[in-house]
Enzyme design. Structure first.
Site, mmCIF file in Angstrom:
data_model
loop_
_atom_site.group_PDB
_atom_site.id
_atom_site.type_symbol
_atom_site.label_atom_id
_atom_site.label_comp_id
_atom_site.label_asym_id
_atom_site.label_seq_id
_atom_site.Cartn_x
_atom_site.Cartn_y
_atom_site.Cartn_z
ATOM 1 N N SER A 98 2.421 -1.076 5.101
ATOM 2 C CA SER A 98 0.973 -1.250 5.008
ATOM 3 C C SER A 98 0.511 -2.675 5.267
ATOM 4 C CB SER A 98 0.484 -0.789 3.638
ATOM 5 O OG SER A 98 1.169 -1.465 2.607
ATOM 6 N N HIS A 123 -0.164 5.296 6.450
ATOM 7 C CA HIS A 123 -0.736 4.642 7.636
ATOM 8 C C HIS A 123 -0.180 5.233 8.930
ATOM 9 C CE1 HIS A 123 -2.649 1.686 5.047
ATOM 10 N NE2 HIS A 123 -1.515 1.715 4.353
ATOM 11 N N LYS A 128 -7.524 7.582 4.163
ATOM 12 C CA LYS A 128 -7.439 6.548 5.199
ATOM 13 C C LYS A 128 -7.907 7.177 6.519
ATOM 14 C CE LYS A 128 -3.837 4.329 2.468
ATOM 15 N NZ LYS A 128 -4.705 3.565 1.590
HETATM 16 C C1 LIG Z 1 1.688 2.806 2.061
HETATM 17 C C2 LIG Z 1 0.659 3.261 1.077
HETATM 18 N N1 LIG Z 1 0.967 4.249 0.228
HETATM 19 C C3 LIG Z 1 0.082 4.695 -0.677
HETATM 20 C C4 LIG Z 1 -1.179 4.157 -0.778
HETATM 21 C C5 LIG Z 1 -2.115 4.632 -1.831
HETATM 22 O O1 LIG Z 1 -3.000 5.571 -1.304
HETATM 23 P P1 LIG Z 1 -4.409 5.795 -2.005
HETATM 24 O O2 LIG Z 1 -5.291 4.684 -1.560
HETATM 25 O O3 LIG Z 1 -4.839 7.133 -1.534
HETATM 26 O O4 LIG Z 1 -4.167 5.754 -3.489
HETATM 27 C C6 LIG Z 1 -1.559 3.140 0.100
HETATM 28 C C7 LIG Z 1 -2.929 2.605 0.094
HETATM 29 O O5 LIG Z 1 -3.345 1.713 -0.499
HETATM 30 C C8 LIG Z 1 -0.609 2.659 1.028
HETATM 31 O O6 LIG Z 1 -0.911 1.641 1.852
#
Ligand SMILES: Cc1ncc(COP(=O)(O)O)c(C=O)c1O
Length: 414
Positions: A186, A214, A245
């Site tokens: 991320s 992502h 996202k």
């Molecule tokens: C790689 C990754 N996994 C999980 C999440 C968490 O997702 P959410 O924003 O739906 O809680 C994020 C986002 O912040 C992320 O970048």
């Protein structure tokens, strides 16, 4: 300490210390929906740091889907899934998500954070090992801590290190290990070596979970993610996808075989002990999936914009290398483009200068990234206008040069 209503001097002092170190975080409010542009303090800005990769959050059909679901199914589910909170719209969305991912089944979670914590807790067994990439998302790290399993953090993207460490932990009485990785990282934008991880897991009888937060909507045929892009559909035990996202809604899901889904229903604490997702979120996600199916060219436009901004930034003298990240693991189609500045103050100064210049590009600091690698985490959407991206690249180049951040040559040498 005085009355709580008078404030908290201990916390205030800590906040002041964070501010002194350039690490104080503040919320910034968008007026109106998120999109390729956003309004902040009455000014319309080019938004270059959101995760609404396909421009679906503000899409009329997605908004209507949310509204229609709320009208038909209510403002909230009223209970956790296992008590009385499973609604027809949840099942409909799970069915659509399984079809999208090409898996047997899917299970909704309230957020990606909750999905990762739930999956790791349910599949990471006490007495077993959970192996996690060193640069995995915080939700995975927290899930591993909570799982009670032995924590094995392998070097970023280093499947040989993982292989070696799993071999050292094999034993006849140990339950299968769990390996979990971001598909697309991320904060760094590189892609995990998924084919090698599949092989390592097979060798050690380990389960593999890939977080496609992502990747979904961005990579692979039809936007089916990094696993699909690598031709590995059916080869991983579970995919974690987010709805908040690229799909422009809110919530998350796990796509897997029905056996895994049934196990999660029985053991994932973030499903069992949490109210089911709101119908509006499910309605928005259903509408977003329909738009994505109908308009796969959004994914092509996203790829083109990702490649374009990389080229334009380089042309503007901005270095795109990230310390510790292998260039051959960076897929130019990934819409996350980190511009590493280094120090926190310089990063935030560049972010502020860009804001004044009409560009909203947030700085990322510890604890999200390692000290000394503070960065502008730039993201593009399929709906950004290429001409605006070209112009933005020049402004970013100027801002980086002004704060004395590394140029292409310097970062590339690290
Ligand atoms: C790689 C990754 N996994 C999980 C999440 C968490 O997702 P959410 O924003 O739906 O809680 C994020 C986002 O912040 C992320 O970048």
């Amino acid at each position: 300490m005085g009355r709580p209503a008078d404030g908290d001097p201990v916390l205030r002092a800590r906040l002041d210390a964070l501010a002194d170190d350039g690490l104080l975080r503040r919320l910034r409010t968008l007026e109106g929906p998120v999109g390729p542009r956003a309004t902040v303090d009455g000014r319309e800005l080019l938004l270059l740091c959101g995760n609404d990769y396909l421009g679906l959050a503000g899409h009329r059909e997605v908004r209507e889907g949310a509204a229609a679901a709320a009208l038909a199914h209510g403002g909230g589910a009223g209970s956790s899934r296992l008590i009385s909170g499973t609604l027809t719209i949840h099942e409909q969305l799970e069915h659509e998500l399984a079809a999208f991912e090409g898996t047997d089944a899917a299970l909704l979670f309230g957020a990606g954070y909750l999905a990762n914590v739930g999956v790791v807790g349910a599949l990471g067994e006490r007495g077993g090992v959970v192996a996690s990439d060193a640069l995995n998302h915080a939700s995975i790290i927290d899930g591993v801590r909570l799982s009670g399993a032995e924590r094995l953090v392998y070097r970023h993207g280093d499947w040989e290190h993982l292989d070696h460490e799993l071999a050292a932990r094999r034993g006849p009485s140990r339950p299968p290990a769990l390996v979990i990785t971001d598909g697309v990282f991320s904060m760094d934008g590189d892609v995990a070596p998924l084919a090698e991880l599949v092989e390592v897991c097979r060798r050690h009888g380990a389960r593999l979970v890939v977080d496609e937060a992502h990747g979904t909507g961005c990579l692979g045929p039809g936007g089916r993610g990094a696993v699909a892009a690598a031709g590995l559909e059916g080869e991983v035990d579970a995919i974690v996808g987010t709805l908040g996202k690229a799909l422009g809604a809110s919530g998350a899901y796990v796509a897997a075989h029905r056996d895994v889904r049934d196990w999660l229903v029985n053991r994932a604490r973030t499903v069992i002990f949490s109210t089911a997702p709101a119908p509006a979120a499910a309605g928005a996600a259903l509408a977003a999936l329909a738009v994505l199916r109908r308009e796969p060219e959004r994914v092509d436009r996203l790829r083109a914009n990702a490649a374009l901004i990389r080229d334009e930034l380089r042309a503007a003298g901005v270095g795109l290398a990230v310390p510790g990240i292998r260039a051959d693991r960076v897929d130019p189609a990934v819409p996350i483009v980190p511009v590493v500045v280094g120090a926190a103050e310089a990063t935030m100064a560049a972010s502020e200068q860009l804001l004044a210049d009409g560009i909203y590009l947030q700085g990322i600091r510890p604890p999200t990234v390692a000290a000394g690698t503070c960065r502008l985490r730039l993201t593009v959407s399929s709906e950004h206008d290429p001409a605006q991206l070209r112009d933005a690249a020049h402004r970013i180049g100027r801002a980086i040069a002004t704060v004395g951040g590394p140029t292409g040559e310097v970062v590339a040498a690290t």
